[in-house]
Design an enzyme around this catalytic site. Sequence first.
Site, PDB file in Angstrom:
ATOM      1  CD  GLU A  30      -0.743  -0.830   0.366  1.00 35.86           C
ATOM      2  OE1 GLU A  30      -0.765  -1.692   1.267  1.00 35.86           O
ATOM      3  OE2 GLU A  30       0.028  -0.875  -0.606  1.00 35.86           O
ATOM      4  CE  LYS A  46      10.640  -2.003  -0.826  1.00 34.03           C
ATOM      5  NZ  LYS A  46       9.238  -1.890  -0.454  1.00 34.03           N
TER       6      LYS A  46
HETATM    7  N1  PSU Z   1       5.719  -3.977  -1.436  1.00 30.30           N
HETATM    8  C1  PSU Z   1       6.225  -2.825  -0.973  1.00 30.30           C
HETATM    9  N2  PSU Z   1       5.611  -2.218   0.082  1.00 30.30           N
HETATM   10  C2  PSU Z   1       4.491  -2.744   0.675  1.00 30.30           C
HETATM   11  C3  PSU Z   1       3.964  -3.964   0.153  1.00 30.30           C
HETATM   12  C4  PSU Z   1       4.612  -4.541  -0.895  1.00 30.30           C
HETATM   13  O1  PSU Z   1       7.209  -2.348  -1.499  1.00 30.30           O
HETATM   14  O2  PSU Z   1       3.967  -2.176   1.637  1.00 30.30           O
HETATM   15  C5  PSU Z   1       2.717  -4.537   0.754  1.00 30.30           C
HETATM   16  C6  PSU Z   1       1.496  -4.136  -0.097  1.00 30.30           C
HETATM   17  O3  PSU Z   1       0.386  -3.989   0.749  1.00 30.30           O
HETATM   18  C7  PSU Z   1       1.313  -5.344  -1.004  1.00 30.30           C
HETATM   19  C8  PSU Z   1       1.675  -6.454  -0.059  1.00 30.30           C
HETATM   20  O4  PSU Z   1       0.013  -5.468  -1.506  1.00 30.30           O
HETATM   21  O5  PSU Z   1       2.766  -5.976   0.695  1.00 30.30           O
HETATM   22  C9  PSU Z   1       2.026  -7.736  -0.775  1.00 30.30           C
HETATM   23  O6  PSU Z   1       2.146  -8.765   0.161  1.00 30.30           O
HETATM   24  P1  PSU Z   1       2.194 -10.276  -0.355  1.00 30.30           P
HETATM   25  O7  PSU Z   1       3.469 -10.357  -1.121  1.00 30.30           O
HETATM   26  O8  PSU Z   1       2.195 -11.103   0.890  1.00 30.30           O
HETATM   27  O9  PSU Z   1       0.980 -10.462  -1.219  1.00 30.30           O
END
Ligand code: PSU
Length: 305
Positions: A27, A161
């Site tokens: 990604e 996390k």
């Molecule tokens: N969690 C992490 N590192 C990240 C992300 C999440 O520890 O880089 C990024 C990933 O791209 C994940 C996104 O798909 O954040 C999720 O964002 P949201 O919670 O807005 O869907």
Amino acid sequence: MDLNKYLDIKPEVKQALNEGRPVVALESTILSHGMPYPQNLGFAAQVEAVIREEGAVPATIALIGGKIKVGLSEKDLEVMCRAENVGKVSRRDFAIYLAEKKTGATTVASTMMCAAMAGIKLFATGGIGGVHRGGELSMDISADLQELGNTPVAVVCAGAKQILDIGRTLEYLETMGVPVIGNGTDEFPAFYCRNSGYKLDYAAKDETEIARIVKTSTELGLKGGMLIGNPCPAEYAQDFKEMEKVIDQALADAEKAGVRGKQITPFLLARIVELTGGESLATNIQLALNNARCAAKIASALAAL
Ligand code: PSU
Ligand code: MN
């Protein structure tokens, strides 16, 4: 449907896919909104190298100039890492960014969409999005979880996390019918930490076993993906209680700053790097490299089956 109008697969990736050789998707949100410049640029090159070492071809994914780019050039990687006017694209943003030719970094959800369009079965990331703490009231649940239930791509992560409610994230995945498999562990990892306290029902002994499960799911034509929890290498892992303090502080800061919606995850990630004086970044990089290695091994085993 007119996918060819939008899909721009790098020749090296296309050739590997045509020949049935292993390919691993990566990604770009982890680059643009998950790590600071220029450390992200170093990581972008390193993660691709790790995948090559395992005999697979890397395909970093982003939306650029109205195209779904599967496999980025060095110049594209630089653009994504500098992250000037680069938005964060999840499923709901996807068509808007392509139609308006905006530069977008793909999350787990949208990278899965692109991988499925290109025919890539394995995808390595750091951590997935999930149910946020307090999500039972705010309804802040990452679109990553729905995507895992609907799109047939296997995602290797180091868990979720502690900024998330890990228990509810696992419940949601169960509801969406997503298999969650530990790689050499029966516990879902907590990103910086190897343990979360949440047990998994399935622990695979190695990547070949996981490849057989991916193959079976594909042969059955099951519509969803699967999630592989691969713990951070012990020498780089952080203490759960210490991280808990850092994360409580980051969450309080987000609340105070009034951060909402898609900004929350990037805000917390940047704040955690600041609060740990960069130590969390080193862990983040190492666990993501470790996931790339795992995904490449699964992809290679899958190609050999
Ligand atoms: N969690 C992490 N590192 C990240 C992300 C999440 O520890 O880089 C990024 C990933 O791209 C994940 C996104 O798909 O954040 C999720 O964002 P949201 O919670 O807005 O869907
Ligand atoms: Mn959200």
